[in-house]
Design a protein around this motif. Sequence first.
Motif, PDB file in Angstrom:
ATOM      1  N   UNK A  25       0.835  -1.203   0.000  1.00 59.13           N
ATOM      2  CA  UNK A  25       0.000   0.000   0.000  1.00 59.13           C
ATOM      3  C   UNK A  25       0.875   1.260   0.000  1.00 59.13           C
ATOM      4  N   UNK A  26       0.300   2.365  -0.403  1.00 59.56           N
ATOM      5  CA  UNK A  26       1.046   3.614  -0.543  1.00 59.56           C
ATOM      6  C   UNK A  26       1.717   4.047   0.763  1.00 59.56           C
ATOM      7  N   UNK A  27       1.034   3.864   1.887  1.00 61.72           N
ATOM      8  CA  UNK A  27       1.595   4.262   3.186  1.00 61.72           C
ATOM      9  C   UNK A  27       2.886   3.483   3.485  1.00 61.72           C
ATOM     10  N   UNK A  28       2.890   2.185   3.177  1.00 61.27           N
ATOM     11  CA  UNK A  28       4.097   1.381   3.414  1.00 61.27           C
ATOM     12  C   UNK A  28       5.211   1.760   2.433  1.00 61.27           C
ATOM     13  N   UNK A  29       4.844   2.110   1.201  1.00 60.88           N
ATOM     14  CA  UNK A  29       5.853   2.540   0.228  1.00 60.88           C
ATOM     15  C   UNK A  29       6.577   3.775   0.716  1.00 60.88           C
ATOM     16  N   UNK A  30       5.824   4.718   1.295  1.00 57.11           N
ATOM     17  CA  UNK A  30       6.450   5.930   1.844  1.00 57.11           C
ATOM     18  C   UNK A  30       7.355   5.582   3.016  1.00 57.11           C
ATOM     19  N   UNK A  31       6.878   4.684   3.893  1.00 62.87           N
ATOM     20  CA  UNK A  31       7.666   4.302   5.069  1.00 62.87           C
ATOM     21  C   UNK A  31       8.963   3.601   4.667  1.00 62.87           C
ATOM     22  N   UNK A  32       8.921   2.840   3.567  1.00 64.01           N
ATOM     23  CA  UNK A  32      10.103   2.114   3.106  1.00 64.01           C
ATOM     24  C   UNK A  32      10.994   2.973   2.210  1.00 64.01           C
ATOM     25  N   UNK A  33      10.583   4.212   1.964  1.00 65.16           N
ATOM     26  CA  UNK A  33      11.305   5.134   1.073  1.00 65.16           C
ATOM     27  C   UNK A  33      11.407   4.568  -0.346  1.00 65.16           C
ATOM     28  N   UNK A  34      10.293   3.993  -0.808  1.00 65.69           N
ATOM     29  CA  UNK A  34      10.219   3.492  -2.174  1.00 65.69           C
ATOM     30  C   UNK A  34      10.462   1.998  -2.250  1.00 65.69           C
ATOM     31  N   UNK A  35       9.860   1.386  -3.275  1.00 64.95           N
ATOM     32  CA  UNK A  35      10.009  -0.064  -3.456  1.00 64.95           C
ATOM     33  C   UNK A  35      10.613  -0.412  -4.809  1.00 64.95           C
ATOM     34  N   UNK A  36      10.827   0.573  -5.660  1.00 63.08           N
ATOM     35  CA  UNK A  36      11.358   0.321  -6.993  1.00 63.08           C
ATOM     36  C   UNK A  36      12.830   0.668  -7.089  1.00 63.08           C
ATOM     37  N   UNK A  37      13.511  -0.015  -7.990  1.00 59.58           N
ATOM     38  CA  UNK A  37      14.944   0.216  -8.171  1.00 59.58           C
ATOM     39  C   UNK A  37      15.173   1.340  -9.173  1.00 59.58           C
ATOM     40  N   UNK A  38      16.379   1.887  -9.190  1.00 58.34           N
ATOM     41  CA  UNK A  38      16.760   2.749 -10.312  1.00 58.34           C
ATOM     42  C   UNK A  38      16.884   1.895 -11.569  1.00 58.34           C
ATOM     43  N   UNK A  39      17.098   2.529 -12.709  1.00 57.54           N
ATOM     44  CA  UNK A  39      17.276   1.786 -13.952  1.00 57.54           C
ATOM     45  C   UNK A  39      18.555   0.957 -13.855  1.00 57.54           C
ATOM     46  N   UNK A  40      18.443  -0.347 -14.128  1.00 57.94           N
ATOM     47  CA  UNK A  40      19.568  -1.265 -14.029  1.00 57.94           C
ATOM     48  C   UNK A  40      19.958  -1.723 -15.432  1.00 57.94           C
ATOM     49  N   UNK A  41      21.236  -1.622 -15.768  1.00 56.46           N
ATOM     50  CA  UNK A  41      21.711  -2.033 -17.081  1.00 56.46           C
ATOM     51  C   UNK A  41      22.184  -3.484 -17.017  1.00 56.46           C
ATOM     52  N   UNK A  54      17.512 -10.375 -27.355  1.00 59.56           N
ATOM     53  CA  UNK A  54      18.145 -10.284 -28.672  1.00 59.56           C
ATOM     54  C   UNK A  54      17.166  -9.890 -29.780  1.00 59.56           C
ATOM     55  N   UNK A  55      15.887  -9.916 -29.501  1.00 60.70           N
ATOM     56  CA  UNK A  55      14.884  -9.614 -30.526  1.00 60.70           C
ATOM     57  C   UNK A  55      14.890  -8.157 -30.969  1.00 60.70           C
ATOM     58  N   UNK A  56      15.416  -7.264 -30.146  1.00 59.33           N
ATOM     59  CA  UNK A  56      15.484  -5.857 -30.545  1.00 59.33           C
ATOM     60  C   UNK A  56      16.894  -5.319 -30.339  1.00 59.33           C
ATOM     61  N   UNK A  57      17.127  -4.104 -30.788  1.00 60.70           N
ATOM     62  CA  UNK A  57      18.463  -3.507 -30.706  1.00 60.70           C
ATOM     63  C   UNK A  57      18.569  -2.438 -29.623  1.00 60.70           C
ATOM     64  N   UNK A  58      17.625  -2.407 -28.707  1.00 63.21           N
ATOM     65  CA  UNK A  58      17.649  -1.401 -27.642  1.00 63.21           C
ATOM     66  C   UNK A  58      18.667  -1.771 -26.571  1.00 63.21           C
ATOM     67  N   UNK A  59      18.994  -0.797 -25.738  1.00 63.83           N
ATOM     68  CA  UNK A  59      19.861  -1.047 -24.598  1.00 63.83           C
ATOM     69  C   UNK A  59      19.132  -1.970 -23.625  1.00 63.83           C
ATOM     70  N   UNK A  60      19.785  -3.010 -23.189  1.00 59.41           N
ATOM     71  CA  UNK A  60      19.162  -3.963 -22.283  1.00 59.41           C
ATOM     72  C   UNK A  60      19.172  -3.406 -20.867  1.00 59.41           C
ATOM     73  N   UNK A  61      17.982  -3.124 -20.352  1.00 59.36           N
ATOM     74  CA  UNK A  61      17.857  -2.607 -18.999  1.00 59.36           C
ATOM     75  C   UNK A  61      16.651  -3.250 -18.332  1.00 59.36           C
ATOM     76  N   UNK A  62      16.620  -3.143 -17.017  1.00 56.20           N
ATOM     77  CA  UNK A  62      15.508  -3.711 -16.257  1.00 56.20           C
ATOM     78  C   UNK A  62      15.299  -2.869 -15.004  1.00 56.20           C
ATOM     79  N   UNK A  63      14.256  -3.196 -14.267  1.00 59.06           N
ATOM     80  CA  UNK A  63      14.054  -2.623 -12.949  1.00 59.06           C
ATOM     81  C   UNK A  63      13.507  -3.708 -12.029  1.00 59.06           C
ATOM     82  N   UNK A  64      13.611  -3.478 -10.737  1.00 58.88           N
ATOM     83  CA  UNK A  64      13.198  -4.461  -9.742  1.00 58.88           C
ATOM     84  C   UNK A  64      12.142  -3.825  -8.851  1.00 58.88           C
ATOM     85  N   UNK A  65      11.078  -4.576  -8.597  1.00 60.40           N
ATOM     86  CA  UNK A  65      10.029  -4.133  -7.685  1.00 60.40           C
ATOM     87  C   UNK A  65      10.029  -5.041  -6.467  1.00 60.40           C
ATOM     88  N   UNK A  66      10.023  -4.447  -5.304  1.00 60.30           N
ATOM     89  CA  UNK A  66       9.973  -5.177  -4.045  1.00 60.30           C
ATOM     90  C   UNK A  66       8.522  -5.507  -3.717  1.00 60.30           C
TER      91      UNK A  66
END
Length: 141
Positions: A25-41, A54-66
């Motif tokens: 919930x939003x209240x817990x997200x604030x208490x945890x100071x966010x649940x998502x990661x920065x952009x990860x290469x 490999x199907x596309x030529x974009x930069x391979x990046x991801x993010x992580x959600x807690x």
Amino acid sequence: MLVNVSYNNKEVTRKVDDLVGKPFPLKERWAMKGIGSPKLFITETSIEIRNLLLLDNNTNSCNVELRPKGIIVRFRSLLETFALVIPYYKLSIYKGDFAVYSIFKDHYFIKVKSDTKAIQNYFKKILDYKIENTPTSITDL
């Protein structure tokens, strides 16, 4: 579990929520100071994930959600969004040489650059939360 989450499919959403829990919930997200990661290469992946990237030529990046019972690693290929859903009891994270973190689940893995302090702090948050919320015995499940 590696799934395509591009479309609003109730069955896929239910499976993901059963495996790693519903989003905080939003209240817990604030208490945890966010649940998502920065952009990860992404530097290296297992064969199934590499075949998707490999199907596309974009930069391979991801993010992580807690989530309460695990994490979700999301990445894009072509116009689709894929998620690697990892419950805490199957999650292994290693810090390797040359500022690289490796996220493992069974035969899937993703290695990402950890060149900033924000990324290192986020992985520390994941590991701390995993320690606090992983069952210690079978009766705790």
